[in-house]
Design a protein around this motif. Structure first.
Motif, PDB file in Angstrom:
ATOM      1  N   ALA A  99       0.836  -1.210   0.000  1.00  0.00           N
ATOM      2  CA  ALA A  99       0.000   0.000   0.000  1.00  0.00           C
ATOM      3  C   ALA A  99       0.870   1.258   0.000  1.00  0.00           C
ATOM      4  O   ALA A  99       0.578   2.233  -0.695  1.00  0.00           O
ATOM      5  CB  ALA A  99      -0.932  -0.003   1.200  1.00  0.00           C
ATOM      6  N   ILE A 115       2.526   1.862  -3.495  1.00  0.00           N
ATOM      7  CA  ILE A 115       1.540   2.386  -4.452  1.00  0.00           C
ATOM      8  C   ILE A 115       1.266   3.856  -4.146  1.00  0.00           C
ATOM      9  O   ILE A 115       1.179   4.692  -5.053  1.00  0.00           O
ATOM     10  CB  ILE A 115       0.249   1.548  -4.402  1.00  0.00           C
ATOM     11  N   GLU A 116       1.170   4.171  -2.874  1.00  0.00           N
ATOM     12  CA  GLU A 116       0.955   5.566  -2.470  1.00  0.00           C
ATOM     13  C   GLU A 116       2.109   6.448  -2.944  1.00  0.00           C
ATOM     14  O   GLU A 116       1.897   7.553  -3.464  1.00  0.00           O
ATOM     15  CB  GLU A 116       0.836   5.609  -0.938  1.00  0.00           C
ATOM     16  N   LYS A 126      -8.352   5.102  -0.124  1.00  0.00           N
ATOM     17  CA  LYS A 126      -7.951   3.748   0.249  1.00  0.00           C
ATOM     18  C   LYS A 126      -8.601   2.725  -0.683  1.00  0.00           C
ATOM     19  O   LYS A 126      -7.985   1.741  -1.074  1.00  0.00           O
ATOM     20  CB  LYS A 126      -8.333   3.468   1.699  1.00  0.00           C
ATOM     21  N   HIS A 168      -6.733   2.685  -3.885  1.00  0.00           N
ATOM     22  CA  HIS A 168      -5.440   2.025  -3.675  1.00  0.00           C
ATOM     23  C   HIS A 168      -5.597   0.501  -3.677  1.00  0.00           C
ATOM     24  O   HIS A 168      -4.775  -0.224  -4.253  1.00  0.00           O
ATOM     25  CB  HIS A 168      -4.823   2.483  -2.353  1.00  0.00           C
TER      26      HIS A 168
END
Length: 880
Positions: free
Chosen positions: A283, A286-287, A480, A483
């Motif tokens: 996560a 990707i952020e 979120k 994501h």
């Protein structure tokens, strides 16, 4: 010889082909041909062509095999001797692989043909069958082998009664014992929640070792995660009476197995990217990639903001929902005067997702507007008419009507077109500045450009908000959610070697094509950046590790020692993991597969799992035995029956009849409607009050359950989203109950005496969650689920089945979940509606989710009415 022409021309001996299968890719079907050292894919085929090609290949190879048998008829007596030796001994269950393995020891091509993985006796010419010795009936007549195995299982149950009476610290059920004994080439054990599937896996390993059917080093047990693998390792070693360190069976996860295979072949462990072994590592990366592309790629920045602001959810037409109410539930975040309303970034509540897109675009570009402002128009006859245009721009006194009109000029609403024309004519006669947008423009992806063009004509200034301002105004769950979508899409794009053109083509099949196209372009840019990051650091992620390990097996660089593979939690398997199992199974002849799982508990679609690998097990792995574990040791019979009926409303789920070792406890499922002081009830407060009540009640009957070893009962508080966590500051302490709190997902595999489920209500982040059932996943999944909220239904089933004694459902009294209605239909009077304090609430007999409350009518007459009005108009006379 089979000649494959796919670019190059390849001649493949028939005997080298060990498997042929048809699979559905994103846009087409393909035929997979496995040889001993390579896998060939014939792609880009329609389903009929792929099916016909696979059937022709299968028939061609069997014709060749039959020819080999005829050519060496003199060697068949040697085969007969081997078959008699294994069948007359009656010492083991006989899968086809067992017979083939015995035959394979006979020299000559006839034995090779008879033991070949693709040998199909059902297609053998009758004249050839007539020449075969009697023992060959085990090969060519399935009924003969079936009868032998049924008789063997019956006898074995008697012989091994004491063995199964005390296994893994318990006495196994009849279904568990049968599952331990049966060992076909491929086996699927479909388990119920709390039915002892882990104990069955322990029993399977212990039984085959006791029978000396496999050596310990030939057994591979695959678990879904590290903790599950450690638990199985401890339980198996304890059953076998050896230390964990001395256990020769391999018990591991898919990722650890992939790592071992690569290390064994290449002499060093694979170099994993630094983020992959951290819980939130993927996560975070990707952020970071999103942040980098926002600063370096203007096109990405535009697409990303459009998704967050203009397309938070798919615009799905009403006709694709079963009922108008279902459509309104999908749309709304609240109800106003009985109608669905949709929130916007500007703080307004509008009536459609297209109006939401307009309002959010105006907010994004700092354009001042008013929604449904009242405008006074004087008619030709002097009459005054009050109208409420959709949008009004005070800077230029411009009216903007967004019309639900399709490309052909029609509308889904009765008399809508005539009414719209009348309204526009009135504006024109009054000399007002007006423009219109339509649903047709939204469908064609022209809505925003048309809006921007009309405002530009009127010199209305645009000032785009900063990304930080956008993020501050968004609900964190929206980001979120995207994501999570991106993470699973990247997995599938990389594993299936998809490209942008494929994604864009698939986008045309989704309801909201404009949103799907923008997401496809966005996720493709992210996938490229993600792959670049791996390449630049010369690292791989977990998915690459499994893919690389599979390639080493398929090319023969890794030689599998495993002849029995057991796979736990098989309902959560992904396509890359399934491919690794197939590679191991096909590389070593006569390897068997025993898979255990529960399709009712498949809840990891976002992690890449593909439920069809489980539900279509025989299609994926070949002829198989399928067993059931239908006796649960956890839930009482009422909870077990109700939950089973609920999840099986989806006809795609495998049917099971669930029986509990615990008798039914009347009204052990309870619904507690919670009123809100505003828009949302305080579920934390309600949960605290309920826990206090439960602790007090259990204390009053402690003599019924308390013992020296059992001082407290276990209560789990469960929620769909972590934002509901009532224990963020501290976990409460009680005298008679031990309380823990988890999300629905994290509670899988756990159990408690009582559970409390928070916010079982309609809404974006309710139950079922509307935001997590996103059609964008269908961009990359070859097998999308047709049933509405299919995974959300399974997730709610998981939450329902954690409790043995009782479950409490806390719901928004004004927006109870549709699932409560279903439970009421299933359980009837055994579903109790009550207050936090335990007083019974009068349930509406019509809608089954509302409460009958006292109302005042005309002439001050008092009556009872459903609190779900206007959705439910049921009334009753007040009892005196």
């Amino acid at each position: 010889m089979v000649r494959l022409v796919a670019g190059d021309s390849i001649d493949l001996p028939c005997l080298d082909v060990v498997a042929i299968s048809v699979s559905k890719a994103l846009l087409w079907h393909s035929v997979e041909i496995r040889s001993n050292h390579r896998v060939y894919n014939l792609a880009c085929l329609g389903e009929p062509d792929a099916t016909r090609l696979a059937a022709d290949l299968y028939s061609f190879i069997n014709t060749h095999l039959f020819g080999l048998i005829v050519s060496e008829a003199d060697r068949l007596n040697e085969v007969d001797i081997q078959l008699q030796a294994i069948t007359q001994r009656q010492g083991q269950y006989l899968a086809y692989a067992d017979l083939a393995q015995a035959i394979a020891g006979v020299p000559g091509n006839a034995a090779v043909a008879l033991s070949h993985p693709l040998f199909d006796p059902e297609t053998m010419p009758s004249r050839l069958k007539a020449t075969l010795p009697p023992s060959f009936s085990f090969l060519i007549d399935p009924a003969v082998r079936r009868q032998y195995n049924d008789e063997f299982v019956t006898a074995e149950l008697t012989r091994y009664r004491s063995f199964f009476d005390n296994l893994d610290g318990r006495s196994l059920s009849g279904q568990q014992r049968e599952a331990c004994i049966r060992l076909e080439d491929n086996n699927l054990l479909v388990a119920s929640a709390g039915s002892g599937k882990s104990a069955t896996m322990v029993g399977k390993v212990a039984y085959v070792l006791e029978k000396q059917l496999h050596r310990p080093e030939e057994i591979l047990v695959l678990a879904f995660n590290k903790s599950a693998a450690e638990e199985l390792k401890e339980r198996i070693s304890r059953q076998l009476g050896v230390d964990v360190a001395d256990l020769e069976c391999r018990i591991t996860t898919f990722h650890a197995l992939g790592r071992t295979i690569i290390e064994e072949v290449e002499g060093r462990p694979p170099q994993l990217a630094e983020w992959v072994e951290h819980p939130a590592g993927e996560a975070k990366v990707i952020e970071h990639i999103v942040e980098e592309l926002l600063g370096s790629d203007p096109e990405f920045a535009r697409l990303w903001v459009n998704l967050l602001v203009l397309h938070p959810k798919a615009d799905i037409p009403a006709e694709f929902f079963d009922t108008k109410a279902d459509h309104e539930r999908y749309l709304s975040v609240r109800r106003q005067k009985g109608h669905a309303t949709i929130g916007t970034m500007a703080g307004n509540y509008v009536k459609s997702l297209q109006e939401q897109t307009i309002a959010n675009w105006l907010w994004l570009h700092s354009v001042e507007f008013e929604y449904e402002r009242q405008i006074v128009i004087e008619e030709e006859d002097g009459a005054i008419r009050h109208v409420h245009p959709d949008f009004y721009y005070p800077a230029t006194k411009t009216i903007h009507e967004h019309l639900a009109i399709n490309a052909d000029g029609s509308s889904p609403f009765v008399d809508y077109v005539a009414h719209a024309e009348s309204k526009l004519t009135a504006y024109e006669k009054a000399g007002l500045d007006v423009f219109q947008t339509t649903s047709a423009q939204a469908s064609e992806g022209l809505l925003v450009s048309t809006l921007e063009g009309e405002l530009t004509k009127r010199n209305i200034a645009f000032k785009r908000k900063s990304y930080s301002a956008i993020v501050q105004s968004l609900e964190p769950v929206v980001i979120k959610h995207y994501h999570k979508l991106i993470a699973v899409c990247i997995k599938h794009i990389r594993a299936s070697h998809l490209n942008l053109d494929m994604l864009l083509e698939r986008a045309k099949s989704l309801h909201d094509q404009n949103r799907a196209e923008e997401f496809a372009r966005t996720v493709w840019k992210l996938t490229e950046a993600y792959s670049r990051r791996l390449q630049e650091t010369d690292r791989i992620d977990f998915d690459s590790m499994i893919a690389n390990a599979t390639r080493l097996v398929e090319t023969g660089r890794y030689r599998s020692p495993y002849s029995l593979i057991l796979a736990d939690e098989f309902q959560d398997i992904s396509e890359p993991s399934a491919r690794l199992i197939k590679a191991l199974k096909h590389q070593k002849p006569f390897t068997k597969l025993f898979a255990v799982g529960d399709d009712w508990q498949s809840i990891y679609r976002f992690a890449g799992s593909d439920l069809t690998i489980f539900t279509q097990f025989e299609t994926n792995f070949g002829t198989s035995w399928q067993g059931r574990l239908e006796q649960t040791y956890r839930c009482n019979q009422l909870i077990a029956e109700t939950a089973a009926s609920f999840v099986q409303r989806n006809p795609a789920q495998i049917k099971k009849s669930v029986r509990s070792k615990r008798p039914a406890i009347s009204r052990s499922i309870r619904v507690i409607p919670v009123d809100g002081k505003g828009t949302k009830p305080d579920f934390s407060d309600a949960c605290g009050r309920l826990l206090t009540r439960l602790d007090r009640f259990l204390g009053s009957i402690s003599h019924q359950w308390q013992s020296a070893e059992h001082q407290k009962l276990k209560v789990m508080v469960l929620w769909r989203y972590n934002l509901l966590d009532p224990f963020k500051t501290a976990k409460p302490d009680f005298k008679y109950i031990d309380v823990s709190g988890l999300s629905f997902h994290r509670a899988k595999g756990l159990e408690a005496d009582y559970t409390i489920l928070l916010d079982i209500s309609e809404g974006e982040y309710g139950v079922p969650s509307r935001i997590d059932d996103d059609e964008l996943l269908n961009l990359v999944l070859p097998h999308p689920e047709a049933y509405e909220y299919a995974e959300e239904r399974r997730l709610f089933y998981v939450a329902l089945t954690r409790a043995s004694r009782g479950v409490y459902l806390l719901t928004n009294s004004r927006e109870p979940s549709r699932y409560i209605r279903e439970l009421s239909e299933i359980a009837g009077d055994n579903l109790r509606f009550e207050t936090i304090d335990g007083d019974q609430v009068r349930q509406c007999p019509v809608c089954r989710v509302g409460q009958l409350v006292e109302r005042q009518g005309r002439n001050n007459q008092r009556f009872l009415g459903c609190n779900q009005y206007p959705d439910c108009g049921h009334t009753e006379q007040r009892r005196t």
